[in-house]
Design an enzyme around this catalytic site. Structure first.
Site, PDB file in Angstrom:
ATOM      1  N   HIS A 168      67.484 -23.491  18.681  1.00 31.32           N
ATOM      2  CA  HIS A 168      65.872 -23.461  17.486  1.00 31.32           C
ATOM      3  C   HIS A 168      65.645 -24.622  17.295  1.00 31.32           C
ATOM      4  O   HIS A 168      66.782 -25.249  16.665  1.00 31.32           O
ATOM      5  CB  HIS A 168      67.105 -22.386  16.176  1.00 31.32           C
ATOM      6  CG  HIS A 168      66.304 -22.153  15.422  1.00 31.32           C
ATOM      7  ND1 HIS A 168      65.623 -22.687  14.627  1.00 31.32           N
ATOM      8  CD2 HIS A 168      65.561 -20.875  15.496  1.00 31.32           C
ATOM      9  CE1 HIS A 168      64.925 -21.468  13.607  1.00 31.32           C
ATOM     10  NE2 HIS A 168      65.183 -20.774  14.374  1.00 31.32           N
ATOM     11  N   CYS A 177      60.813 -20.410  16.901  1.00 28.25           N
ATOM     12  CA  CYS A 177      61.412 -21.114  16.733  1.00 28.25           C
ATOM     13  C   CYS A 177      62.387 -22.136  17.738  1.00 28.25           C
ATOM     14  O   CYS A 177      62.716 -22.204  17.893  1.00 28.25           O
ATOM     15  CB  CYS A 177      62.428 -20.716  15.814  1.00 28.25           C
ATOM     16  SG  CYS A 177      61.566 -20.794  14.151  1.00 28.25           S
ATOM     17  N   ASP A 198      75.450 -24.116  14.948  1.00 36.29           N
ATOM     18  CA  ASP A 198      74.434 -23.506  15.034  1.00 36.29           C
ATOM     19  C   ASP A 198      75.296 -22.240  14.864  1.00 36.29           C
ATOM     20  O   ASP A 198      74.720 -21.590  16.229  1.00 36.29           O
ATOM     21  CB  ASP A 198      73.021 -23.308  15.441  1.00 36.29           C
ATOM     22  CG  ASP A 198      72.111 -22.842  14.653  1.00 36.29           C
ATOM     23  OD1 ASP A 198      72.575 -21.427  13.708  1.00 36.29           O
ATOM     24  OD2 ASP A 198      71.305 -22.515  15.002  1.00 36.29           O
ATOM     25  N   GLN A 255      73.396 -17.238  14.839  1.00 33.47           N
ATOM     26  CA  GLN A 255      73.038 -15.088  15.774  1.00 33.47           C
ATOM     27  C   GLN A 255      74.612 -14.853  16.269  1.00 33.47           C
ATOM     28  O   GLN A 255      74.776 -14.327  17.068  1.00 33.47           O
ATOM     29  CB  GLN A 255      72.600 -15.571  17.392  1.00 33.47           C
ATOM     30  CG  GLN A 255      71.432 -16.398  16.855  1.00 33.47           C
ATOM     31  CD  GLN A 255      69.788 -15.024  16.005  1.00 33.47           C
ATOM     32  OE1 GLN A 255      70.916 -14.400  15.940  1.00 33.47           O
ATOM     33  NE2 GLN A 255      69.536 -15.625  15.526  1.00 33.47           N
ATOM     34  N   LYS A 305      71.066 -13.067   7.696  1.00 36.80           N
ATOM     35  CA  LYS A 305      71.394 -11.909   9.347  1.00 36.80           C
ATOM     36  C   LYS A 305      71.876 -11.592   9.078  1.00 36.80           C
ATOM     37  O   LYS A 305      72.484 -10.919  10.418  1.00 36.80           O
ATOM     38  CB  LYS A 305      71.097 -13.725   9.888  1.00 36.80           C
ATOM     39  CG  LYS A 305      69.487 -14.376  10.303  1.00 36.80           C
ATOM     40  CD  LYS A 305      69.484 -15.207  11.911  1.00 36.80           C
ATOM     41  CE  LYS A 305      68.434 -16.212  11.617  1.00 36.80           C
ATOM     42  NZ  LYS A 305      67.528 -15.439  12.135  1.00 36.80           N
TER      43      LYS A 305
END
Lengths: 445, 153
Positions: A146, A391, A223, A226, A249
């Site tokens: 991303h 993104c 990261d 997700q 999220k």
């Protein structure tokens, strides 16, 4: 991470119905159809209890935290720090290793900026220079990131003279793991990777990357945006130094994110923002800073949002991340099997769903139809999806697409909703006068 | 006509599939416009009369959604038709068309495009009810406006 054993039972229809009842927004109609929300990877919807937690705080305890001696200030501080403890327990880390940020983007920028400041020979701890970069040093990321886990490193490289390198992606959207050993060298100082791709849904095989980074003493930044809503996130078990995710999220409010940092790392790095609440003694000439996490939370923090996020964490913890993962695996298999049957579409990353290695999302390119137009047809049927490059322009470019249509499930997604979306995807080409697509009965069974 | 059918009128779908005015010449002055949310791209040129007073045609290249591509194609078609009828636009006339186009597209359906003035491009009126798509339809027109402004210095 290798195939996580999906031993837990998927949620039953009754359990999912009870979960859905907690999301008021799922009761609304869009363009005359019941809303099918398949954009959880962009932002998740919020259960009523998260909204209630924020509102209750404003109704009963609202006050500035970490200052003031009145009762409300003490209660607000207690709630805010309790939220931190809840997040720490969720991640199985210490509470002083949890920094509240605005979102994951801010978390990555915090680390990149702090390293930049350390590189200019400013630091809070004695060993800040451990993380200082200089020309010749290397930052390693991947081609599937991303933009939030790419641009801060581009900027850090530009400011310090370090070199940015990346692990390439193959035609299937998978990281080229064979390239990793040559890319991680004594020069590698930072390795920044995604836990789960926001375009393909693939879980990164961290065990093929992290030990190599560890061996050369590189800082490992994960990261986990997700990953956090879909699988148990335990940074220590993954052996990473830093992990970030966004609250919104994870069924929490917008404007709140979390940065986990190993205590030694946070203690060494200088603050990235400067101001009140983060300091001990201030004179007209200089300031002394508090230890982490306060050092990284100057100014009045996002108190209500942190309390809301803690409630969201309790929400998913009560359901069980193992059961969420098992349920989403069923959805992922159904989604990918059905999409593979539709003529004239391409799923980025293909349609294989190895157990535990792909979360319930799919990004689709419809032959002859731009993603924006495809998304419009779905919206007309009340189906909310993400269109664009999500993104992740370099990954789209690598996979030969400029944009795609992403369907991403949440804890409230039903099989019936997925089938409705699959049928709608199958009808897109026909709407634009292209040859009729065919499906195997609208979905795999 | 359903909302979706008013957006994707046959004229628009046809222009997106078979666009008019595509093809730039190396070295000519162009304006490149990008819609960063979805990657729509238009590079557009205005072709001037020998005396530099009138726009004889609009040429462009691009990639993106059907609304952005059809809009560029319809702008090129309108320029060609007006020029063929002896009404090639002056910079002032083109700017006034762009202003009117923008006003209609931002009107959320309240002000449709005048068919007398816009010809087939009036089919883009339906876009104005889809706020997220207005930018797509504006892309070619913004490129034309950019070239006019550069020319005015």
């Amino acid at each position: 991470m290798t195939a996580a054993p999906l031993t837990a039972a998927p949620l039953t229809d009754g359990e999912i119905a009870a979960i859905r009842a907690q999301f008021p927004i799922l009761g609304r109609e869009v363009n005359g159809h019941p809303l099918v929300y398949l954009d959880s990877a962009a932002t998740a919807q919020k259960p009523l209890r998260v909204l209630d937690a924020e509102r209750a705080y404003y109704e009963h305890e609202n006050a500035a935290v970490h200052r003031g001696a009145h009762t409300l200030a003490a209660e607000a501080t207690e709630l805010y720090e309790d939220a931190r403890r809840t997040i720490a327990a969720f991640l199985a880390v210490d509470e002083n290793e949890v920094v509240f940020t605005g979102n994951a983007t801010e978390g990555i920028n915090l680390i990149a900026t702090a390293i930049g400041i350390a590189s200019s020979r400013r630091g809070a701890g004695a060993d800040f220079s451990t993380y200082a970069l200089e020309p010749g040093d290397e930052i390693l990321t991947t081609e599937l990131e991303h933009h939030a886990n790419l641009i801060p490193w581009q900027e850090l490289a530009a400011r310090t003279g370090a070199t940015l390198r990346y692990i390439p992606v193959d035609d299937n959207g998978m990281l080229d793991l064979d390239a990793v050993p040559a890319l991680i060298t004594a020069r590698t100082r930072v390795v920044a990777v995604s836990h789960v791709s926001n375009v393909t849904g693939f879980v990164t095989p961290l065990e093929r990357i992290v030990p190599l980074a560890r061996a050369v003493g590189a800082l490992v930044v994960l990261d986990a945006c997700q990953a956090a809503p879909h699988l148990a996130l335990h940074p220590r078990a993954l052996d990473v130094d830093v992990a970030v995710f966004s609250g919104h999220k994870l069924y929490g409010p917008t404007g709140i994110g979390v940065l986990y940092g190993r205590a030694a790392v946070l203690d060494a790095l200088p603050p990235h923002l400067f101001g009140g609440s983060a300091i001990t003694t201030v004179t007209m000439e200089k300031a002394h800073f508090l230890p982490a996490p306060q050092r990284f939370e100057p100014g009045t923090p996002r108190i209500a949002a942190a309390i809301g996020l803690a409630e969201a964490v309790r929400f998913v913890t009560e359901i069980g991340l193992d059961r969420i993962a098992a349920t989403e695996h069923v959805l992922a298999e159904r989604l990918h099997a059905a999409l593979a049957e539709i003529q004239g579409i391409r799923v980025l990353g293909g349609s294989a769903v190895p157990a535990g290695e792909r979360v319930a999302l799919a990004s689709v390119v419809v032959d002859g139809v731009h993603a924006h137009d495809a998304g419009q047809v779905l919206d007309d049927q009340g189906i909310a999806v993400r269109v664009g490059h999500h993104c992740a322009q370099p990954l789209h470019r690598r996979l030969g697409a400029t944009a795609s249509v992403r369907l991403s499930a949440g804890v409230h997604t039903t099989v019936a909703e997925l089938d409705r979306a699959i049928e709608a995807v199958a009808g897109i080409r026909q709407f634009f006068g292209l040859e009729a697509a065919t499906t195997a009965g609208g979905g795999a069974s | 006509m359903s909302g979706l059918e008013s957006l994707y009128q046959q004229i628009i779908v046809d222009h997106a599939k078979h666009p008019h005015g595509v093809g730039l010449t190396a070295g000519e002055e162009t304006s490149h416009q990008l819609n960063p949310t979805c990657g729509d791209e238009i590079t557009l040129a205005l072709r001037w009369s020998a005396d530099g007073e009138h726009i004889e045609s609009v040429a462009w290249e691009g990639a993106g959604c059907s609304i952005s591509q059809a809009s560029a194609s319809l702008l090129a078609t309108l320029a060609a038709e007006d020029a063929a009828a002896g009404d090639a636009w002056t910079p002032v006339q083109l700017q006034s068309l762009i202003d009117e186009f923008r006003e209609a597209l931002r009107s959320r359906g309240a002000t449709p495009l005048d068919e007398e003035r816009f010809g087939d491009a009036a089919a883009l009126s339906g876009v104005s009810k889809f706020v997220a798509r207005v930018k797509c339809a504006m892309l070619a027109w913004v490129a034309a406006e950019d070239l006019l402004q550069r020319r005015a210095g």
